[in-house]
Structure formats: C-alpha cells, structure tokens
Write a protein that holds these residues in place. Structure first.
Motif, PDB file in Angstrom:
ATOM      1  N   ARG A  48       7.606 -18.037 -12.642  1.00 29.94           N
ATOM      2  CA  ARG A  48       8.081 -19.251 -13.327  1.00 29.94           C
ATOM      3  C   ARG A  48       7.984 -19.091 -14.832  1.00 29.94           C
ATOM      4  O   ARG A  48       8.879 -19.501 -15.575  1.00 29.94           O
ATOM      5  N   GLN A  49       6.883 -18.502 -15.283  1.00 35.23           N
ATOM      6  CA  GLN A  49       6.708 -18.286 -16.720  1.00 35.23           C
ATOM      7  C   GLN A  49       7.771 -17.343 -17.254  1.00 35.23           C
ATOM      8  O   GLN A  49       8.327 -17.571 -18.327  1.00 35.23           O
ATOM      9  N   ASP A  50       8.077 -16.289 -16.507  1.00 35.38           N
ATOM     10  CA  ASP A  50       9.117 -15.349 -16.921  1.00 35.38           C
ATOM     11  C   ASP A  50      10.468 -16.048 -17.032  1.00 35.38           C
ATOM     12  O   ASP A  50      11.225 -15.822 -17.977  1.00 35.38           O
ATOM     13  N   ILE A  51      10.764 -16.900 -16.075  1.00 35.84           N
ATOM     14  CA  ILE A  51      12.037 -17.634 -16.099  1.00 35.84           C
ATOM     15  C   ILE A  51      12.081 -18.549 -17.313  1.00 35.84           C
ATOM     16  O   ILE A  51      13.090 -18.614 -18.023  1.00 35.84           O
ATOM     17  N   ASP A  52      10.981 -19.241 -17.566  1.00 32.47           N
ATOM     18  CA  ASP A  52      10.931 -20.131 -18.732  1.00 32.47           C
ATOM     19  C   ASP A  52      11.088 -19.350 -20.028  1.00 32.47           C
ATOM     20  O   ASP A  52      11.792 -19.775 -20.952  1.00 32.47           O
ATOM     21  N   ASP A  53      10.423 -18.190 -20.122  1.00 34.23           N
ATOM     22  CA  ASP A  53      10.535 -17.359 -21.324  1.00 34.23           C
ATOM     23  C   ASP A  53      11.973 -16.882 -21.523  1.00 34.23           C
ATOM     24  O   ASP A  53      12.496 -16.911 -22.646  1.00 34.23           O
ATOM     25  N   THR A  54      12.613 -16.454 -20.446  1.00 35.69           N
ATOM     26  CA  THR A  54      13.988 -15.977 -20.523  1.00 35.69           C
ATOM     27  C   THR A  54      14.909 -17.109 -20.946  1.00 35.69           C
ATOM     28  O   THR A  54      15.794 -16.922 -21.804  1.00 35.69           O
ATOM     29  N   ARG A  55      14.699 -18.273 -20.394  1.00 35.64           N
ATOM     30  CA  ARG A  55      15.520 -19.438 -20.740  1.00 35.64           C
ATOM     31  C   ARG A  55      15.355 -19.767 -22.229  1.00 35.64           C
ATOM     32  O   ARG A  55      16.336 -20.034 -22.932  1.00 35.64           O
ATOM     33  N   ASP A  56      14.128 -19.724 -22.717  1.00 40.07           N
ATOM     34  CA  ASP A  56      13.871 -20.006 -24.132  1.00 40.07           C
ATOM     35  C   ASP A  56      14.542 -18.970 -25.032  1.00 40.07           C
ATOM     36  O   ASP A  56      15.123 -19.310 -26.062  1.00 40.07           O
ATOM     37  N   GLU A  57      14.462 -17.689 -24.647  1.00 40.84           N
ATOM     38  CA  GLU A  57      15.106 -16.633 -25.424  1.00 40.84           C
ATOM     39  C   GLU A  57      16.616 -16.838 -25.481  1.00 40.84           C
ATOM     40  O   GLU A  57      17.239 -16.700 -26.545  1.00 40.84           O
ATOM     41  N   MET A  58      17.198 -17.170 -24.344  1.00 42.76           N
ATOM     42  CA  MET A  58      18.644 -17.374 -24.296  1.00 42.76           C
ATOM     43  C   MET A  58      19.042 -18.563 -25.169  1.00 42.76           C
ATOM     44  O   MET A  58      20.041 -18.518 -25.893  1.00 42.76           O
ATOM     45  N   GLU A  59      18.249 -19.604 -25.115  1.00 36.28           N
ATOM     46  CA  GLU A  59      18.539 -20.795 -25.917  1.00 36.28           C
ATOM     47  C   GLU A  59      18.419 -20.476 -27.410  1.00 36.28           C
ATOM     48  O   GLU A  59      19.257 -20.907 -28.217  1.00 36.28           O
ATOM     49  N   ASP A  60      17.400 -19.696 -27.785  1.00 40.12           N
ATOM     50  CA  ASP A  60      17.229 -19.298 -29.184  1.00 40.12           C
ATOM     51  C   ASP A  60      18.411 -18.464 -29.663  1.00 40.12           C
ATOM     52  O   ASP A  60      18.929 -18.677 -30.772  1.00 40.12           O
ATOM     53  N   ARG A  61      18.858 -17.523 -28.848  1.00 45.02           N
ATOM     54  CA  ARG A  61      20.011 -16.690 -29.220  1.00 45.02           C
ATOM     55  C   ARG A  61      21.270 -17.535 -29.379  1.00 45.02           C
ATOM     56  O   ARG A  61      22.061 -17.353 -30.307  1.00 45.02           O
ATOM     57  N   PHE A  62      21.451 -18.452 -28.470  1.00 41.05           N
ATOM     58  CA  PHE A  62      22.611 -19.336 -28.533  1.00 41.05           C
ATOM     59  C   PHE A  62      22.585 -20.139 -29.833  1.00 41.05           C
ATOM     60  O   PHE A  62      23.579 -20.231 -30.542  1.00 41.05           O
ATOM     61  N   ASN A  63      21.417 -20.687 -30.141  1.00 39.07           N
ATOM     62  CA  ASN A  63      21.286 -21.488 -31.357  1.00 39.07           C
ATOM     63  C   ASN A  63      21.513 -20.637 -32.602  1.00 39.07           C
ATOM     64  O   ASN A  63      22.145 -21.091 -33.572  1.00 39.07           O
ATOM     65  N   GLN A  64      20.999 -19.406 -32.607  1.00 39.75           N
ATOM     66  CA  GLN A  64      21.191 -18.534 -33.759  1.00 39.75           C
ATOM     67  C   GLN A  64      22.666 -18.180 -33.943  1.00 39.75           C
ATOM     68  O   GLN A  64      23.165 -18.146 -35.064  1.00 39.75           O
ATOM     69  N   ASP A  65      23.358 -17.941 -32.850  1.00 36.49           N
ATOM     70  CA  ASP A  65      24.775 -17.576 -32.929  1.00 36.49           C
ATOM     71  C   ASP A  65      25.602 -18.717 -33.513  1.00 36.49           C
ATOM     72  O   ASP A  65      26.529 -18.509 -34.272  1.00 36.49           O
ATOM     73  N   TYR A  66      25.278 -19.927 -33.145  1.00 37.30           N
ATOM     74  CA  TYR A  66      26.092 -21.059 -33.587  1.00 37.30           C
ATOM     75  C   TYR A  66      25.574 -21.710 -34.857  1.00 37.30           C
ATOM     76  O   TYR A  66      26.242 -22.529 -35.450  1.00 37.30           O
ATOM     77  N   ASP A  67      24.399 -21.318 -35.332  1.00 34.27           N
ATOM     78  CA  ASP A  67      23.885 -21.822 -36.595  1.00 34.27           C
ATOM     79  C   ASP A  67      24.464 -21.033 -37.784  1.00 34.27           C
ATOM     80  O   ASP A  67      24.554 -21.532 -38.874  1.00 34.27           O
ATOM     81  N   ALA A  68      24.848 -19.802 -37.505  1.00 31.44           N
ATOM     82  CA  ALA A  68      25.323 -18.922 -38.594  1.00 31.44           C
ATOM     83  C   ALA A  68      26.702 -19.236 -39.044  1.00 31.44           C
ATOM     84  O   ALA A  68      27.460 -19.986 -38.888  1.00 31.44           O
TER      85      ALA A  68
END
Length: 68
Positions: A48-68
């Motif tokens: 569960r922790q791995d899934i949560d970490d992966t989800r957070d990483e994906m969300e961070d990447r998404f936000n970085q891509d669209y913030d630039a």
C-alpha cells in the motif's frame, strides 16, 4: 511388579510422551501461523505504501509538466 504391570506402565509412559509431543507440535504450528499472518500484514502495508508513493510521484510529475 508383574510383567503385565511393567508393560502397561511403559505403554502409559509412551502414550503420555506422544500426547506431550502432539501438544508441542500444535503450539509450534500456532506460533508459525501467527508469524505468517504478521508477515503477510506487513507485506500488505508495504505494498500500500509503495502504491501511495508511486501515486504521489506521478502526481508531482504531472504538476511539474503543467506548471512549466
């Protein structure tokens, strides 16, 4: 002590030893079972922790891509 008594005593002792060993085996099996449950619970928590970490990483990447 007659021969009959002697053999009955030995049989009784062996029966008691067998019962003791059976009890010990059941105890050990119960301990192993609880350890296995604990391990599987820990594995589920890690997954569960791995899934949560992966989800957070994906969300961070998404936000970085669209913030630039």
């Amino acid at each position: 002590m007659g021969m009959k008594d002697k053999f009955q005593d030995q049989a009784g002792q062996r029966q008691q030893q067998a019962n003791d060993k059976t009890g010990e085996s059941r105890e050990k099996a119960g301990q192993r079972s609880s350890q296995q449950r604990e391990r599987s619970s820990q594995q589920r928590d890690r997954a569960r922790q791995d899934i949560d970490d992966t989800r957070d990483e994906m969300e961070d990447r998404f936000n970085q891509d669209y913030d630039a």
